[in-house]
Design a protein around this motif. Structure first.
Motif, mmCIF file in Angstrom:
data_model
loop_
_atom_site.group_PDB
_atom_site.id
_atom_site.type_symbol
_atom_site.label_atom_id
_atom_site.label_comp_id
_atom_site.label_asym_id
_atom_site.label_seq_id
_atom_site.Cartn_x
_atom_site.Cartn_y
_atom_site.Cartn_z
ATOM 1 N N MET A 166 85.004 -52.725 -85.024
ATOM 2 C CA MET A 166 84.936 -52.226 -86.399
ATOM 3 C C MET A 166 85.775 -50.963 -86.583
ATOM 4 S SD MET A 166 83.795 -52.025 -89.559
ATOM 5 C CE MET A 166 82.345 -52.991 -89.883
ATOM 6 N N GLU A 167 85.653 -50.009 -85.652
ATOM 7 C CA GLU A 167 86.387 -48.747 -85.813
ATOM 8 C C GLU A 167 87.895 -48.992 -85.873
ATOM 9 O OE1 GLU A 167 84.088 -49.496 -83.565
ATOM 10 O OE2 GLU A 167 83.057 -47.708 -82.782
ATOM 11 N N GLN A 168 88.396 -49.858 -84.987
ATOM 12 C CA GLN A 168 89.832 -50.141 -84.987
ATOM 13 C C GLN A 168 90.253 -50.880 -86.245
ATOM 14 O OE1 GLN A 168 90.650 -52.267 -81.369
ATOM 15 N NE2 GLN A 168 90.313 -50.492 -80.043
ATOM 16 N N PHE A 169 89.413 -51.788 -86.709
ATOM 17 C CA PHE A 169 89.719 -52.529 -87.935
ATOM 18 C C PHE A 169 89.852 -51.582 -89.120
ATOM 19 C CE2 PHE A 169 87.752 -54.302 -91.815
ATOM 20 C CZ PHE A 169 88.745 -55.199 -92.169
ATOM 21 N N VAL A 170 88.876 -50.693 -89.295
ATOM 22 C CA VAL A 170 88.919 -49.761 -90.422
ATOM 23 C C VAL A 170 90.114 -48.816 -90.296
ATOM 24 C CG1 VAL A 170 87.690 -47.894 -91.604
ATOM 25 C CG2 VAL A 170 86.429 -49.899 -90.800
ATOM 26 N N ALA A 171 90.349 -48.331 -89.076
ATOM 27 C CA ALA A 171 91.454 -47.391 -88.868
ATOM 28 C C ALA A 171 92.804 -48.033 -89.187
ATOM 29 C CB ALA A 171 91.441 -46.894 -87.429
ATOM 30 N N GLY A 172 92.919 -49.344 -88.992
ATOM 31 C CA GLY A 172 94.201 -50.003 -89.242
ATOM 32 C C GLY A 172 94.348 -50.602 -90.623
ATOM 33 N N SER A 173 93.319 -50.494 -91.448
ATOM 34 C CA SER A 173 93.350 -51.163 -92.754
ATOM 35 C C SER A 173 94.440 -50.621 -93.666
ATOM 36 C CB SER A 173 91.984 -51.024 -93.441
ATOM 37 O OG SER A 173 90.988 -51.734 -92.754
ATOM 38 N N ARG A 174 94.619 -49.321 -93.687
ATOM 39 C CA ARG A 174 95.600 -48.738 -94.609
ATOM 40 C C ARG A 174 97.016 -49.178 -94.247
ATOM 41 N NH1 ARG A 174 94.872 -44.737 -98.093
ATOM 42 N NH2 ARG A 174 92.894 -44.228 -97.092
ATOM 43 N N ALA A 175 97.344 -49.119 -92.970
ATOM 44 C CA ALA A 175 98.684 -49.529 -92.549
ATOM 45 C C ALA A 175 98.898 -51.017 -92.817
ATOM 46 C CB ALA A 175 98.882 -49.216 -91.066
#
Length: 423
Positions: A1-10
């Motif tokens: 989840m953390e990686q998914f959210v962190a990469g959402s903007r890019a």
């Protein structure tokens, strides 16, 4: 989840640049904890399980401006505590949904609501799925997939959806977010609060079975409720905006605010009368109804009401409607008020949350000579349609299910076994 959210903007920016489909998962304009976590968890699940190769990117969007996020104290607390930084989140004022739809790039999944406000009417044709726990107000035909079930928390429906998916998709962070959200929405699964259903209980139990290291229910609920009721440092304007609904007719607009402070304490806030005047004047409200709520050790709510308006006829009309209401009866008892333009009441019917009071007030506005208008959200968007103030739609009859039966049924789904199959 953390990686998914962190990469959402890019990922969002790249898909816009490449002119590729963007699938937004978005909660309601109140953006309480249930709405936020449901959007994050369902978007994460869809991203993990959509068929490959997938052209679309799945993006969770919080349906408020970023500047308003600080007022969601329980949400900011839980996300921060579970390692999801606010800097990684995408807010409504950071994505042009109208522009994406006009370009033919937008697919939209609605969680924790299923009716878009008038300002978003143009986005209706982009809606491909709905997941909600409120009574259905708007029919949607194919190809839109609609799941509307009377449970205590929309996060319960998201949890069930994830448990039906491939094993291994549910990670500890997602489970922890869903676990805390259901507990808060359902008042720690307390039957006395009248919000929990067997399906909510089953999902919490399953999450705890999958992740035994999850904190104890009492500790989770206590921390989240303390965060939700923490109004330390908030101005009166922020407190009134933290949980705001607005109703209107052709002549007047009235605000209804959930307030997380005892009414007697709230009425004695320094400069309160001037703050009420400024709050209403700046937004064009002719009056305001403040609904306060607090809970005892058994998680049973105590509710009180205050009706403010400098216009005596309007104030009297609202007070009379509330006092004389029979569907439901609020069982109001007058309380002393330090202000002549503010009427105060203890509400004997503690089960009647705002969802039941709003129709009473709308009918009162209709009696002023103009048809009661629909409930509207106004700019700035209101903050949480809070589960501790805003009643979940569980006053309706729920099928008499045994919690063990539901737990067994969801457990079978989780392991891919048909609900009716033998053990």
């Amino acid at each position: 989840m953390e990686q998914f959210v962190a990469g959402s903007r890019a990922a969002l920016q790249e898909h816009i640049r490449q002119h590729q489909e963007i699938h937004v998962v978005m909660g309601n304009e109140a953006c309480d904890l249930d709405s936020t976590v449901s959007a994050l968890a369902l978007a994460y699940f869809l991203a993990q399980t959509s068929p490959a190769p997938k052209a679309a990117v799945f993006v969770p969007v919080l349906n408020i401006p970023r500047a308003d996020f600080a007022l969601r104290t329980e949400t900011t607390f839980l996300l921060r505590d579970r390692g999801v930084p606010a800097s990684s989140l995408i807010f409504r004022d950071e994505i042009d949904l109208g522009g994406l739809h006009h370009a033919g790039l937008l697919s939209l999944t609605l969680v924790d609501h299923h009716v878009l406000p008038g300002a978003d009417a143009a986005l209706e044709e982009a809606v491909v799925e709905v997941l909600d726990h409120r009574p259905l107000e708007k029919d949607r035909g194919p190809p839109c997939q609609v799941t509307v079930e009377p449970v205590g928390s929309c996060a319960t429906l998201v949890t069930e959806r994830i448990l039906q998916g491939p094993p291994g998709v549910l990670d500890r962070t997602t489970a922890s977010l869903l676990h805390g959200t259901i507990l808060l929405d359902c008042i720690n699964l307390s039957p006395a609060a009248g919000k929990v259903t067997p399906r909510d209980v089953a999902c919490v139990s399953l999450l705890e079975q999958r992740f035994p290291e999850l904190p104890a229910r009492d500790a989770v609920f206590g921390a989240l409720q303390a965060a939700k009721f923490d109004v330390t440092g908030l101005t009166t304007e922020q407190m009134l905006r933290k949980d705001l609904k607005v109703i209107s007719n052709d002549e007047v607009v009235v605000a209804i605010s959930g307030v997380f402070e005892d009414l007697e304490i709230f009425l004695l806030r320094p400069g309160l009368l001037q703050d009420l005047e400024a709050f209403c004047h700046s937004r064009g409200y002719a009056g305001l109804v403040a609904m306060t709520v607090s809970f005892n050790e058994c998680h049973e709510p105590t509710r009180k009401l205050a009706v403010y308006s400098p216009q005596e006829p309007l104030r009297s009309t609202l007070c009379r409607a509330l006092e004389e209401a029979t569907t439901p009866s609020l069982l109001l008892q007058p309380l002393p008020s330090p202000w002549p333009c503010v009427a105060a009441y203890a509400q004997g019917n503690a089960v009647a949350a705002r969802k039941k009071v709003l129709p009473i007030l709308r009918a009162a506005l209709g009696g002023l000579g103009a048809a009661g208008g629909p409930e509207e959200e106004v700019v700035p968007p209101p903050t949480p349609m809070n589960s501790l103030v805003e009643e979940c739609p569980l006053a309706q009859a729920v099928p008499p299910l045994c919690p063990q039966d539901v737990l067994e049924r969801v457990s079978r789904i989780a392991v891919g076994q048909p609900p009716g199959s033998p053990k």
